[in-house]
Design a protein around this motif. Structure first.
Motif, PDB file in Angstrom:
ATOM      1  N   GLY A  82       0.797  -1.220   0.000  1.00  0.00           N
ATOM      2  CA  GLY A  82       0.000   0.000   0.000  1.00  0.00           C
ATOM      3  C   GLY A  82       0.834   1.276   0.000  1.00  0.00           C
ATOM      4  N   PRO A  83       1.729   1.445   0.996  1.00  0.00           N
ATOM      5  CA  PRO A  83       2.560   2.655   0.995  1.00  0.00           C
ATOM      6  C   PRO A  83       3.460   2.772  -0.234  1.00  0.00           C
ATOM      7  CG  PRO A  83       2.551   1.642   3.172  1.00  0.00           C
ATOM      8  CD  PRO A  83       1.879   0.675   2.244  1.00  0.00           C
ATOM      9  N   LEU A  84       3.954   1.642  -0.746  1.00  0.00           N
ATOM     10  CA  LEU A  84       4.790   1.691  -1.941  1.00  0.00           C
ATOM     11  C   LEU A  84       3.986   2.162  -3.154  1.00  0.00           C
ATOM     12  CD1 LEU A  84       6.871  -1.602  -1.518  1.00  0.00           C
ATOM     13  CD2 LEU A  84       7.590   0.745  -1.036  1.00  0.00           C
ATOM     14  N   LEU A  85       2.753   1.681  -3.264  1.00  0.00           N
ATOM     15  CA  LEU A  85       1.887   2.124  -4.361  1.00  0.00           C
ATOM     16  C   LEU A  85       1.586   3.619  -4.248  1.00  0.00           C
ATOM     17  CD1 LEU A  85      -0.687  -0.805  -4.600  1.00  0.00           C
ATOM     18  CD2 LEU A  85       0.890  -0.075  -6.393  1.00  0.00           C
ATOM     19  N   ALA A  86       1.365   4.081  -3.018  1.00  0.00           N
ATOM     20  CA  ALA A  86       1.064   5.503  -2.821  1.00  0.00           C
ATOM     21  C   ALA A  86       2.212   6.382  -3.315  1.00  0.00           C
ATOM     22  CB  ALA A  86       0.782   5.774  -1.340  1.00  0.00           C
ATOM     23  N   ARG A  87       3.437   5.947  -3.071  1.00  0.00           N
ATOM     24  CA  ARG A  87       4.594   6.725  -3.523  1.00  0.00           C
ATOM     25  C   ARG A  87       4.708   6.753  -5.051  1.00  0.00           C
ATOM     26  NH1 ARG A  87       8.007   7.986   0.656  1.00  0.00           N
ATOM     27  NH2 ARG A  87       7.481   6.982   2.644  1.00  0.00           N
ATOM     28  N   SER A  88       4.115   5.768  -5.714  1.00  0.00           N
ATOM     29  CA  SER A  88       4.188   5.715  -7.177  1.00  0.00           C
ATOM     30  C   SER A  88       2.944   6.305  -7.842  1.00  0.00           C
ATOM     31  CB  SER A  88       4.377   4.269  -7.636  1.00  0.00           C
ATOM     32  OG  SER A  88       3.234   3.495  -7.319  1.00  0.00           O
ATOM     33  N   ALA A  89       2.019   6.878  -7.042  1.00  0.00           N
ATOM     34  CA  ALA A  89       0.747   7.365  -7.586  1.00  0.00           C
ATOM     35  C   ALA A  89       0.952   8.463  -8.620  1.00  0.00           C
ATOM     36  CB  ALA A  89      -0.154   7.865  -6.446  1.00  0.00           C
ATOM     37  N   GLU A  90       1.760   9.444  -8.307  1.00  0.00           N
ATOM     38  CA  GLU A  90       1.922  10.569  -9.226  1.00  0.00           C
ATOM     39  C   GLU A  90       2.677  10.181 -10.503  1.00  0.00           C
ATOM     40  OE1 GLU A  90       3.259  14.052  -7.212  1.00  0.00           O
ATOM     41  OE2 GLU A  90       1.734  13.878  -5.645  1.00  0.00           O
ATOM     42  N   PRO A  91       3.781   9.385 -10.416  1.00  0.00           N
ATOM     43  CA  PRO A  91       4.399   8.916 -11.668  1.00  0.00           C
ATOM     44  C   PRO A  91       3.433   8.111 -12.533  1.00  0.00           C
ATOM     45  CG  PRO A  91       5.900   8.594  -9.831  1.00  0.00           C
ATOM     46  CD  PRO A  91       4.602   9.023  -9.240  1.00  0.00           C
ATOM     47  N   LEU A  92       2.570   7.293 -11.890  1.00  0.00           N
ATOM     48  CA  LEU A  92       1.594   6.519 -12.645  1.00  0.00           C
ATOM     49  C   LEU A  92       0.597   7.443 -13.333  1.00  0.00           C
ATOM     50  CD1 LEU A  92       0.279   3.845 -13.452  1.00  0.00           C
ATOM     51  CD2 LEU A  92      -0.925   3.836 -11.247  1.00  0.00           C
ATOM     52  N   ALA A  93       0.139   8.459 -12.615  1.00  0.00           N
ATOM     53  CA  ALA A  93      -0.803   9.415 -13.205  1.00  0.00           C
ATOM     54  C   ALA A  93      -0.159  10.158 -14.371  1.00  0.00           C
ATOM     55  CB  ALA A  93      -1.277  10.402 -12.142  1.00  0.00           C
ATOM     56  N   ASN A  94       1.110  10.532 -14.219  1.00  0.00           N
ATOM     57  CA  ASN A  94       1.811  11.217 -15.305  1.00  0.00           C
ATOM     58  C   ASN A  94       1.938  10.326 -16.541  1.00  0.00           C
ATOM     59  OD1 ASN A  94       2.156  13.524 -13.766  1.00  0.00           O
ATOM     60  ND2 ASN A  94       4.142  12.878 -12.967  1.00  0.00           N
TER      61      ASN A  94
END
Length: 417
Positions: A367-379
């Motif tokens: 969960g926390p690892l995915l949260a850190r990748s949220a903005e790169p994924l959105a970009n």
């Protein structure tokens, strides 16, 4: 001699928890999976089983659950809960149906029966409020536009748990339809009474508990919480729900002070609770259920992403905020282990405990690892959309809307366990 062994074991356990907490802080991860792993290592089937301090750890685990739910209740007032329930009910019900279904279906397909299915539905449903709050605080999302939508789902889940735990407790105790309905009726009546007292006579509760001395306040609040939790459990309402409602009944500056004086105790006994669950899970039982746990975890990520997407979209938040909301809701932790612990204690199914432990371990880390990748994924997604002529989409300023559903950003961040 026996006392000396107990002291040695307790000292070793608490010191080990401190070292694991230091590791989690160093790498900015939740300590919950580390505490579970510690319990697995030193429990039944582990490297060095502990026996002398088992009774203390067991009662410490009960206190840990009670304090976790009490401090969670401190985050809300009765008025906030009622208001949030009205506005978040559609998304909350969607979240409930979408995320409880995988657990229910898995238990039925495995042939575990309807009671285990109800327990598994709760395990896959509820988000870890503690881990989610820590993620939001650590990543600086407290003022983001999607944060109120995320918090509204957490509030709805807390209320859902207040109704769910008494039902589960009645089912695990073997109560029939009439017994279950009676237990639920008592639970709902208790909740209604607490809400009435909090809304109409909250000042009386505050005057009874308040004290200029932190020591006296600690003793009063802890004693009242344990007393109400014990009475609630005696009525088969669930000690956790009783503690949660006591937290709701306290509000204003007193709630902040109570949280401050109780946080060290909560952190200690909450850590003991996660270790206790690990101690009673044989690590040799994990490999047979690891594949199922991984599959449920992947599904759980997808379903929580769906819940976050819908909640943020209804709030008018664009792509990046929608993905942040989904990833913030992904972690599972304290409530899931509470539910699994109730089911395991009742002897529902031997594999349910290991499956829940593996499931929580995966999602508490992912969960926390995915949260850190949220903005790169959105970009990356926005880049693909741009290639198809959608480059005009711009996310809203994340600082446009402050968080208003909890008693403040600082208190929201302190919900981390």
């Amino acid at each position: 001699m026996h006392t000396a062994v107990q002291l040695i074991e307790l000292g070793a356990i608490i010191l080990a928890l401190g070292l694991l907490g230091a590791v989690s802080t160093r790498f900015s991860i939740s300590p919950i999976p580390l505490y579970l792993l510690a319990g697995l290592a030193f429990g039944s089937g582990g490297f060095l089983p502990l026996g002398a301090s088992e009774d203390f750890v067991a009662i410490g685990a009960e206190v840990g659950v009670i304090l976790l739910l009490f401090t969670l209740g401190l985050e809300y007032t009765a008025g906030e809960l009622i208001g949030s329930l009205r506005t978040s009910a559609p998304v909350g019900l969607f979240d409930l149906a979408l995320n409880a279904a995988p657990g229910v279906i898995a238990a039925l397909l495995l042939g575990w029966g309807p009671v285990a299915a109800v327990a598994m539905g709760g395990i896959t449903y509820v988000t870890s409020s503690g881990i989610t709050a820590k993620v939001i605080g650590d990543l600086g999302w407290l003022g983001n536009r999607e944060t109120p939508a995320v918090l509204s789902i957490l509030v709805f889940e807390d209320l859902a748990m207040a109704a769910y735990l008494p039902i589960l407790t009645a089912l695990l105790a073997g109560a029939g339809l009439i017994g279950g309905a009676t237990t639920l009726g008592i639970a709902l009546l208790t909740i209604a009474i607490i809400f009435y007292i909090a809304l109409r006579h909250g000042n009386l509760v505050e005057r009874f508990v308040a004290s200029p001395s932190d020591e006296v306040l600690l003793l009063k609040v802890l004693g009242l919480t344990l007393l109400v939790a014990g009475i609630a459990q005696q009525l088969q309402v669930s000690a956790a729900v009783g503690a949660f409602l006591v937290g709701i009944a306290l509000s204003g500056p007193l709630a902040h002070t109570a949280q401050k004086v109780l946080t060290p105790l909560r952190d200690l006994f909450a850590a003991v609770f996660f270790v206790f669950f690990g101690l009673h899970t044989d690590p040799r039982a994990l490999p047979p259920v690891l594949g199922i746990a991984a599959l449920l975890a992947v599904i759980g990520i997808a379903t929580k992403m769906g819940s976050g997407w819908l909640a943020a979209r209804r709030a008018g938040v664009a792509l990046t905020g929608q993905i942040r909301a989904g990833t913030a809701l992904t972690p599972r932790g304290e409530f899931n282990i509470v539910i699994a612990g109730l089911a395991v204690t009742a002897g529902t199914n031997a594999q349910l405990g290991p499956l829940a432990a593996a499931y929580v371990l995966i999602l508490a880390v992912a969960g926390p690892l995915l949260a850190r990748s949220a903005e790169p994924l959105a970009n990356a997604i926005r880049g693909k959309r741009g290639a198809h002529g959608a480059r005009h989409q711009i996310d809203e300023d994340p600082d446009e809307l402050p968080v208003t559903l909890t008693k403040g950003p600082e208190e929201a961040a302190e919900r981390a366990t």
